[in-house]
Scaffold this motif. Structure first.
Motif, PDB file in Angstrom:
ATOM      1  N   ALA A   1       0.812  -1.216   0.000  1.00 23.77           N
ATOM      2  CA  ALA A   1       0.000   0.000   0.000  1.00 23.77           C
ATOM      3  C   ALA A   1       0.843   1.262   0.000  1.00 23.77           C
ATOM      4  N   GLY A   2       2.176   1.138   0.091  1.00 23.07           N
ATOM      5  CA  GLY A   2       3.051   2.302   0.140  1.00 23.07           C
ATOM      6  C   GLY A   2       3.425   2.651   1.570  1.00 23.07           C
ATOM      7  N   ARG A   3       4.677   3.003   1.786  1.00 18.73           N
ATOM      8  CA  ARG A   3       5.163   3.328   3.119  1.00 18.73           C
ATOM      9  C   ARG A   3       4.836   4.782   3.482  1.00 18.73           C
TER      10      ARG A   3
ATOM     11  N   ASP B   1       8.568  -1.482   0.675  1.00 20.59           N
ATOM     12  CA  ASP B   1       9.066  -2.661   1.390  1.00 20.59           C
ATOM     13  C   ASP B   1       8.020  -3.179   2.386  1.00 20.59           C
ATOM     14  N   THR B   2       7.565  -4.411   2.154  1.00 17.94           N
ATOM     15  CA  THR B   2       6.595  -5.044   3.064  1.00 17.94           C
ATOM     16  C   THR B   2       7.259  -6.051   3.988  1.00 17.94           C
ATOM     17  N   ASP B   3       8.482  -6.457   3.661  1.00 18.24           N
ATOM     18  CA  ASP B   3       9.230  -7.462   4.422  1.00 18.24           C
ATOM     19  C   ASP B   3       8.461  -8.770   4.556  1.00 18.24           C
ATOM     20  N   ASP B   4       7.583  -9.050   3.599  1.00 19.06           N
ATOM     21  CA  ASP B   4       6.939 -10.367   3.614  1.00 19.06           C
ATOM     22  C   ASP B   4       7.835 -11.356   2.860  1.00 19.06           C
ATOM     23  N   TRP B   5       7.420 -12.615   2.864  1.00 15.82           N
ATOM     24  CA  TRP B   5       8.298 -13.641   2.297  1.00 15.82           C
ATOM     25  C   TRP B   5       8.527 -13.455   0.804  1.00 15.82           C
TER      26      TRP B   5
ATOM     27  N   LEU C   1       4.700  -4.846 -10.288  1.00 11.51           N
ATOM     28  CA  LEU C   1       3.347  -5.349 -10.536  1.00 11.51           C
ATOM     29  C   LEU C   1       2.633  -5.631  -9.224  1.00 11.51           C
ATOM     30  N   ARG C   2       3.365  -6.065  -8.217  1.00 11.80           N
ATOM     31  CA  ARG C   2       2.767  -6.217  -6.891  1.00 11.80           C
ATOM     32  C   ARG C   2       2.280  -4.873  -6.352  1.00 11.80           C
ATOM     33  N   ALA C   3       3.111  -3.841  -6.535  1.00 13.14           N
ATOM     34  CA  ALA C   3       2.728  -2.513  -6.066  1.00 13.14           C
ATOM     35  C   ALA C   3       1.517  -1.989  -6.822  1.00 13.14           C
ATOM     36  N   ALA C   4       1.458  -2.274  -8.122  1.00 11.93           N
ATOM     37  CA  ALA C   4       0.309  -1.830  -8.927  1.00 11.93           C
ATOM     38  C   ALA C   4      -0.975  -2.489  -8.443  1.00 11.93           C
ATOM     39  N   HIS C   5      -0.862  -3.744  -8.045  1.00 14.17           N
ATOM     40  CA  HIS C   5      -2.023  -4.477  -7.559  1.00 14.17           C
ATOM     41  C   HIS C   5      -2.387  -4.088  -6.123  1.00 14.17           C
ATOM     42  N   GLY C   6      -1.392  -3.633  -5.366  1.00 16.01           N
ATOM     43  CA  GLY C   6      -1.607  -3.395  -3.948  1.00 16.01           C
ATOM     44  C   GLY C   6      -2.374  -2.142  -3.612  1.00 16.01           C
TER      45      GLY C   6
END
Length: 428
Positions: free
Chosen positions: A15-17, A86-90, A144-149
């Motif tokens: 979602a953005g920091r 940065d989400t620090d997920d796996w 692409l993850r950020a675009a979807h998030g």
């Protein structure tokens, strides 16, 4: 913060920091990521030193600049993305490690690329391109993850992904074309222009759609500072490489001690000069300054690493199997030191919107590396020529600590005051 948030690395929405988050610092993953660049810088620097020692100046300098531009650009892309998303997920961790693997592969391909340039053959960049594509494919996946998030960042993220993807197709096409060094240079410039246009195109589109990347000013400045330190490590490695040859040839003479001591002093002085003025306060309130500041560091990091390679060349002067002159070694150090000082001077001027005062002092500082070259041409001892070069950044440090800091502080204060009157320039 709940402990499950700390320990659990399940997938999270990008979602953005928060651009104003307090105490934002580099993460352990980012520090691990940077380690791969220690190796990449080292390989590039060793190849440059070897090429200079063998008289292949054009091939060595061209290959080094191309390698450093690719390496630093990959680092910049990751660092700005991580600062914003940065989400620090796996999955973020895995894709970061994929990028790290790409850096290692790129570094493995550097010797073959340098060798082909030295021989004037079609550029052997297959392994380099493979590593670069691995890195960039992972970057595309992150965007692409950020675009979807988050709908807010969809436009900017998709533009980054598309532009980077087009550039990667260009690099692969170049891979299959049997180009000589000149042809490859032309093709590389075209593809790089596409690749490097991604921040301009994406952030401009983000402005129109209300969502530029939410990078954190203090975090990004820390990240750049850490890479500067990594690049400065090359000056230490270069000094160690030279020390082995110098002490083997002359033992622990006054001349050898001076050369080694001055190499270490060079690392200290360049570090001190780089950290004289804080960049984060300006970038926090003048985010429009970030693009050119970030691009300018490509030259800065390249110059720092080249100083290390130049110090390495000193070892070849004392190697009985090489035929490297003192002048060659001194030029290999003086030129990147000048590039470092001029680039840092211009970047500071860009941030505060005014150039440093005391023109006579600036001219004197820049004249010292030139004096080192002149002394070498007059066949002065190597340590004396090196002393003239090292005196340049040392003079800046001494001048600053004796009172010049007041002028820099005043510039920073004026810049911050102007920014406070231009509240429309501060964007989230």
């Amino acid at each position: 913060m709940p402990t499950t948030t700390y320990y659990r690395h399940g997938l999270r929405r990008m979602a953005g920091r928060d651009t104003g988050q307090g105490h934002r610092a580099a993460t352990p993953l980012e520090l691990l990521f940077d380690l791969t660049f220690v190796a990449a810088f080292g390989v590039a620097g060793n190849q440059l030193a070897s090429a200079v020692a063998h008289g292949d100046y054009a091939a060595g300098i061209g290959g080094f600049c191309f390698a450093m531009a690719a390496i630093v650009w990959a680092w910049i892309n990751y660092s700005w993305f991580a600062s914003a998303f940065d989400t620090d997920d796996w999955l973020f961790r895995v894709l970061t490690m994929v990028q790290m693997t790409g850096v290692v592969v790129l570094a493995i391909g550097l010797p073959a690329m340098f060798e082909s340039l030295e021989r004037g053959q079609p550029v052997a960049n297959e392994v380099m391109v493979a590593g670069y594509v691995v890195m960039r494919v992972a970057v595309i996946a992150q965007w692409l993850r950020a675009a979807h998030g988050s709908p807010r960042y969809t436009a900017v993220a998709k533009t980054y992904a598309l532009t980077i993807g087009i550039a990667q197709v260009g690099w692969v096409i170049l891979l299959f074309l049997p180009l000589d060094p000149l042809g490859f240079l032309i093709g590389a410039v075209i593809v790089s222009a596409i690749d490097w246009s991604s921040p301009v195109l994406a952030e401009t589109k983000g402005l129109r759609h209300g969502g530029t990347t939410p990078w954190h000013a203090h975090h990004i400045v820390e990240r750049y500072a850490l890479l500067a330190i990594i690049a400065l490590g090359e000056t230490v490695f270069g000094t160690l490489a030279a020390a082995q040859e110098v002490t083997e040839a002359e033992g622990w003479s006054v001349a050898s001690i001076m050369v080694i001591g001055l190499g270490i002093l060079m690392a200290f002085a360049l570090w001190w000069v780089y950290f004289l003025v804080p960049s984060a306060p300006i970038l926090a309130v003048r985010r429009s300054k970030a693009l050119l500041w970030g691009f300018g560091h490509i030259v800065l990091f390249t110059a720092i690493a080249a100083v290390g390679a130049g110090l390495h060349v000193i070892g070849y002067v004392y190697d009985e199997h090489s035929h490297v002159s003192t002048l060659t070694a001194i030029v290999a150090i003086a030129v990147p030191v000048l590039a470092f000082l001029v680039t840092l001077f211009l970047l500071h001027g860009w941030l505060v919107s005014e150039l440093l005062g005391h023109a006579a002092r600036q001219i004197l500082v820049l004249a010292l590396p030139v004096a080192g070259i002149i002394l070498a041409a007059l066949e002065a001892p190597l340590w004396l020529c090196l002393l003239a070069i090292v005196a340049s950044p040392v003079a800046i440090v001494v001048s600053y600590e004796l009172g010049a800091w007041r002028g820099l502080e005043a510039q920073l204060d004026r810049a911050l005051e102007r920014a406070s009157r231009r509240s429309g320039d501060v964007r989230p």
